[in-house]
Enzyme design. Structure first.
Site, PDB file in Angstrom:
ATOM      1  N   ASP A 110       0.885  -1.175   0.000  1.00 21.09           N
ATOM      2  CA  ASP A 110       0.000   0.000   0.000  1.00 21.09           C
ATOM      3  C   ASP A 110       0.920   1.222   0.000  1.00 21.09           C
ATOM      4  O   ASP A 110       1.940   1.230   0.700  1.00 21.09           O
ATOM      5  CB  ASP A 110      -0.876  -0.012   1.267  1.00 21.09           C
ATOM      6  CG  ASP A 110      -2.072   0.916   1.164  1.00 21.09           C
ATOM      7  OD1 ASP A 110      -3.203   0.420   1.281  1.00 21.09           O
ATOM      8  OD2 ASP A 110      -1.876   2.135   0.964  1.00 21.09           O
TER       9      ASP A 110
ATOM     10  N   ILE B  11       2.262   0.639  -6.603  1.00 18.68           N
ATOM     11  CA  ILE B  11       2.332  -0.468  -7.572  1.00 18.68           C
ATOM     12  C   ILE B  11       2.918  -0.023  -8.911  1.00 18.68           C
ATOM     13  O   ILE B  11       3.315  -0.855  -9.721  1.00 18.68           O
ATOM     14  CB  ILE B  11       0.954  -1.148  -7.805  1.00 18.68           C
ATOM     15  CG1 ILE B  11      -0.115  -0.132  -8.219  1.00 18.68           C
ATOM     16  CG2 ILE B  11       0.521  -1.927  -6.571  1.00 18.68           C
ATOM     17  CD1 ILE B  11      -1.428  -0.780  -8.648  1.00 18.68           C
TER      18      ILE B  11
ATOM     19  N   PHE C 281      -6.796  -4.010  -4.655  1.00 15.93           N
ATOM     20  CA  PHE C 281      -7.613  -2.867  -4.237  1.00 15.93           C
ATOM     21  C   PHE C 281      -6.966  -1.531  -4.589  1.00 15.93           C
ATOM     22  O   PHE C 281      -7.662  -0.521  -4.628  1.00 15.93           O
ATOM     23  CB  PHE C 281      -7.797  -2.861  -2.703  1.00 15.93           C
ATOM     24  CG  PHE C 281      -8.567  -4.024  -2.153  1.00 15.93           C
ATOM     25  CD1 PHE C 281      -9.950  -4.021  -2.179  1.00 15.93           C
ATOM     26  CD2 PHE C 281      -7.918  -5.122  -1.596  1.00 15.93           C
ATOM     27  CE1 PHE C 281     -10.673  -5.076  -1.649  1.00 15.93           C
ATOM     28  CE2 PHE C 281      -8.622  -6.185  -1.073  1.00 15.93           C
ATOM     29  CZ  PHE C 281     -10.005  -6.160  -1.108  1.00 15.93           C
TER      30      PHE C 281
ATOM     31  N   ALA D 114      -6.098   1.732  -5.658  1.00 22.98           N
ATOM     32  CA  ALA D 114      -6.667   2.628  -6.668  1.00 22.98           C
ATOM     33  C   ALA D 114      -7.142   3.904  -5.982  1.00 22.98           C
ATOM     34  O   ALA D 114      -7.368   3.920  -4.775  1.00 22.98           O
ATOM     35  CB  ALA D 114      -7.859   1.961  -7.362  1.00 22.98           C
TER      36      ALA D 114
ATOM     37  N   TYR E  24     -13.911   7.973 -12.351  1.00 22.95           N
ATOM     38  CA  TYR E  24     -13.592   6.837 -11.488  1.00 22.95           C
ATOM     39  C   TYR E  24     -14.171   5.541 -12.061  1.00 22.95           C
ATOM     40  O   TYR E  24     -13.468   4.551 -12.257  1.00 22.95           O
ATOM     41  CB  TYR E  24     -14.134   7.111 -10.075  1.00 22.95           C
ATOM     42  CG  TYR E  24     -14.193   5.890  -9.211  1.00 22.95           C
ATOM     43  CD1 TYR E  24     -13.029   5.223  -8.844  1.00 22.95           C
ATOM     44  CD2 TYR E  24     -15.418   5.390  -8.762  1.00 22.95           C
ATOM     45  CE1 TYR E  24     -13.093   4.082  -8.058  1.00 22.95           C
ATOM     46  CE2 TYR E  24     -15.481   4.258  -7.975  1.00 22.95           C
ATOM     47  CZ  TYR E  24     -14.320   3.610  -7.631  1.00 22.95           C
ATOM     48  OH  TYR E  24     -14.387   2.478  -6.867  1.00 22.95           O
TER      49      TYR E  24
ATOM     50  N   LEU F 115     -21.877   8.686   2.965  1.00 23.60           N
ATOM     51  CA  LEU F 115     -23.055   9.050   3.758  1.00 23.60           C
ATOM     52  C   LEU F 115     -23.003   8.546   5.206  1.00 23.60           C
ATOM     53  O   LEU F 115     -23.169   9.338   6.142  1.00 23.60           O
ATOM     54  CB  LEU F 115     -24.323   8.523   3.061  1.00 23.60           C
ATOM     55  CG  LEU F 115     -25.623   8.863   3.777  1.00 23.60           C
ATOM     56  CD1 LEU F 115     -25.855  10.370   3.813  1.00 23.60           C
ATOM     57  CD2 LEU F 115     -26.803   8.158   3.117  1.00 23.60           C
TER      58      LEU F 115
ATOM     59  N   GLY G 114     -23.855  13.815 -10.897  1.00 27.47           N
ATOM     60  CA  GLY G 114     -23.589  12.428 -11.301  1.00 27.47           C
ATOM     61  C   GLY G 114     -24.199  11.370 -10.395  1.00 27.47           C
ATOM     62  O   GLY G 114     -23.838  10.197 -10.497  1.00 27.47           O
ATOM     63  N   ASP G 115     -25.113  11.756  -9.479  1.00 26.79           N
ATOM     64  CA  ASP G 115     -25.740  10.773  -8.587  1.00 26.79           C
ATOM     65  C   ASP G 115     -26.981  10.164  -9.238  1.00 26.79           C
ATOM     66  O   ASP G 115     -27.986  10.856  -9.404  1.00 26.79           O
ATOM     67  CB  ASP G 115     -26.193  11.458  -7.285  1.00 26.79           C
ATOM     68  CG  ASP G 115     -25.192  11.310  -6.166  1.00 26.79           C
ATOM     69  OD1 ASP G 115     -24.304  10.451  -6.279  1.00 26.79           O
ATOM     70  OD2 ASP G 115     -25.310  12.061  -5.175  1.00 26.79           O
TER      71      ASP G 115
HETATM   72  N1  UDP Z   1     -25.322  11.649   0.311  1.00 24.74           N
HETATM   73  C1  UDP Z   1     -26.006  12.674   0.964  1.00 24.74           C
HETATM   74  N2  UDP Z   1     -25.299  13.457   1.819  1.00 24.74           N
HETATM   75  C2  UDP Z   1     -23.976  13.297   2.051  1.00 24.74           C
HETATM   76  C3  UDP Z   1     -23.293  12.253   1.385  1.00 24.74           C
HETATM   77  C4  UDP Z   1     -23.996  11.447   0.525  1.00 24.74           C
HETATM   78  O1  UDP Z   1     -27.208  12.849   0.780  1.00 24.74           O
HETATM   79  O2  UDP Z   1     -23.401  14.087   2.839  1.00 24.74           O
HETATM   80  C5  UDP Z   1     -26.074  10.760  -0.577  1.00 24.74           C
HETATM   81  C6  UDP Z   1     -25.510  10.680  -1.994  1.00 24.74           C
HETATM   82  O3  UDP Z   1     -26.097  11.682  -2.803  1.00 24.74           O
HETATM   83  C7  UDP Z   1     -25.924   9.267  -2.410  1.00 24.74           C
HETATM   84  C8  UDP Z   1     -25.932   8.483  -1.093  1.00 24.74           C
HETATM   85  O4  UDP Z   1     -25.979   9.465  -0.055  1.00 24.74           O
HETATM   86  O5  UDP Z   1     -27.219   9.260  -2.923  1.00 24.74           O
HETATM   87  C9  UDP Z   1     -24.708   7.621  -0.912  1.00 24.74           C
HETATM   88  O6  UDP Z   1     -23.580   8.442  -1.149  1.00 24.74           O
HETATM   89  P1  UDP Z   1     -22.093   7.942  -0.857  1.00 24.74           P
HETATM   90  O7  UDP Z   1     -21.181   9.091  -1.171  1.00 24.74           O
HETATM   91  O8  UDP Z   1     -22.026   7.368   0.512  1.00 24.74           O
HETATM   92  O9  UDP Z   1     -21.889   6.745  -1.865  1.00 24.74           O
HETATM   93  P2  UDP Z   1     -22.044   6.672  -3.472  1.00 24.74           P
HETATM   94  O10 UDP Z   1     -23.454   6.233  -3.720  1.00 24.74           O
HETATM   95  O11 UDP Z   1     -21.715   8.011  -4.037  1.00 24.74           O
HETATM   96  O12 UDP Z   1     -21.050   5.611  -3.858  1.00 24.74           O
END
Ligand code: UDP
Length: 348
Positions: A31, A51, A72, A74, A140, A189, A283-284
């Site tokens: 690592d 790596i 892992f 990355a 990513y 989150l 991008g969510d």
């Molecule tokens: N999210 C949120 N508030 C935060 C962080 C994340 O509402 O402070 C939401 C985010 O928009 C997503 C979900 O929680 O819908 C999970 O986000 P996280 O970043 O944990 O994981 P991801 O889904 O991006 O891999």
């Protein structure tokens, strides 16, 4: 023979290392510690290296008979990847190429790869299956998909056998409370929510409440990090059995909204956890839920910690315990320093 774990000091990596050593596997960890934590490991053989430093990596392969690699290492922050695509391609794609080439030179032909639901982008259907369209919406996810494709063509030409595990939302912590999730800066989150009852932040923000979901907030499939860890061992045994390269989703098949996650954290911690709605995050996708039937059938994967309550309870045990803020000055840390000095001196 040993299992080489790249990125083994990171969140999912360190839990996988612990799972493997608890099963009696011999593990060697590499690592670069850019985002990983030395304190998340115990007394495994450890090399602090990148790596992409193929001479250093080659040295590790020369020192130890390696049976297989769990990969892992990355960069993995969605937002950052959009701002720094060069770094993401360099670390993830070029780094994986370096690793695969060192593996080839040393006749190591098995790799279990840490992939992501971000390879799918906006899903066309729920639950998502492995054969669904992959169209990442961020750098990513694109780099992870490229790494998967690289392994496919290395298999085609050189006989490399891989299992790619596409995680949905990794969360939780080791049930003992010994290791857990620690990112700097934190963007995920569940750890962000738990910072409120931990007196590290006043409130949590909800990124958008007008999505086409039951309560307007995004729905995700949260999967316990120890269930991810066990899937890596199942995948290794699948390769040991001489099976073909393949790709598997890892999730629970249950979707929880951001509001539901906050509500569960309030129940688990007994804290009111104030929340405020903010604008959407770029991008969510509205909803990401996995079908993991293939992993259950073909790898024999049996997730043990499926409930959101258990995931948050274990995360809370870690965050509220001494682990989360612990500085590393343990016996294993001192041992590591000795090993590092030895391994550095042998490069000279
Ligand atoms: N999210 C949120 N508030 C935060 C962080 C994340 O509402 O402070 C939401 C985010 O928009 C997503 C979900 O929680 O819908 C999970 O986000 P996280 O970043 O944990 O994981 P991801 O889904 O991006 O891999």
């Amino acid at each position: 023979m040993a299992i080489l774990v790249t990125g083994g000091a990171g969140f999912i990596g360190s839990h996988t290392v612990k799972h493997f050593t608890d099963l009696g596997e011999e593990v060697i960890v590499v690592d670069n510690l850019h985002t990983g934590h030395r304190g998340s490991l115990s007394n495994e053989i450890f090399y602090e290296l990148d790596i992409r430093d193929t001479a250093a990596l080659e040295h590790v392969f020369n020192q130890h008979p390696i049976e297989a690699v769990i990969h892992f290492a990355a960069s993995s922050l969605v937002g950052e990847s959009g701002q720094h695509p060069h770094e993401y391609y360099h670390n993830n794609v070029y780094g994986t190429m370096c690793l695969l080439d060192v593996m080839r030179r040393n006749d190591v032909n098995w790799i279990v790869f840490s992939s992501t639901a971000a390879t799918y982008g906006d899903p066309e259907r729920i639950p998502i299956k492995e054969q669904d369209v992959t169209s990442p919406t961020n750098t990513y996810g694109e780099t992870k998909l490229t790494m998967e494709k690289m392994m496919k063509w290395y298999d085609h030409a050189y006989g490399l056998k891989y299992v790619s595990l596409r995680y949905f939302n990794a969360a939780g912590a080791h049930p003992s409370g010994a290791i857990g999730e620690r990112h700097d800066p934190e963007t995920h989150l569940i750890p962000l929510i738990l910072e409120v009852p931990n007196n590290q932040r006043e409130k949590v923000y909800i990124f958008g409440d007008r999505y086409p979901t039951k309560d307007g907030t995004c729905i995700r499939d949260y999967v316990h990090v120890m269930d991810l860890a066990s899937a890596h061992h199942d995948a290794l045994n699948y390769l040991r059995a001489g099976k073909e390269s393949d790709i598997f989703n890892l999730g629970n098949g249950n979707g929880y909204s951001v509001k539901e996650v906050i509500a569960m954290a309030r129940e688990v911690t007994g804290h009111p956890i104030p929340a405020e709605v903010k604008e959407r995050r770029d991008g969510d996708p509205a909803q990401l839920i996995a079908s993991s039937e293939k992993a259950k059938q073909m790898l024999g994967w049996e997730p043990r910690y499926g409930s959101l309550r258990k995931i948050i309870e274990d995360a809370w045990k870690w965050h509220s315990g001494e682990g989360a803020g612990k500085k590393v000055s343990t016996i294993s840390e001192r041992l590591y320093n000795v090993r590092l000095a030895i391994s550095k001196s042998s490069f000279k």
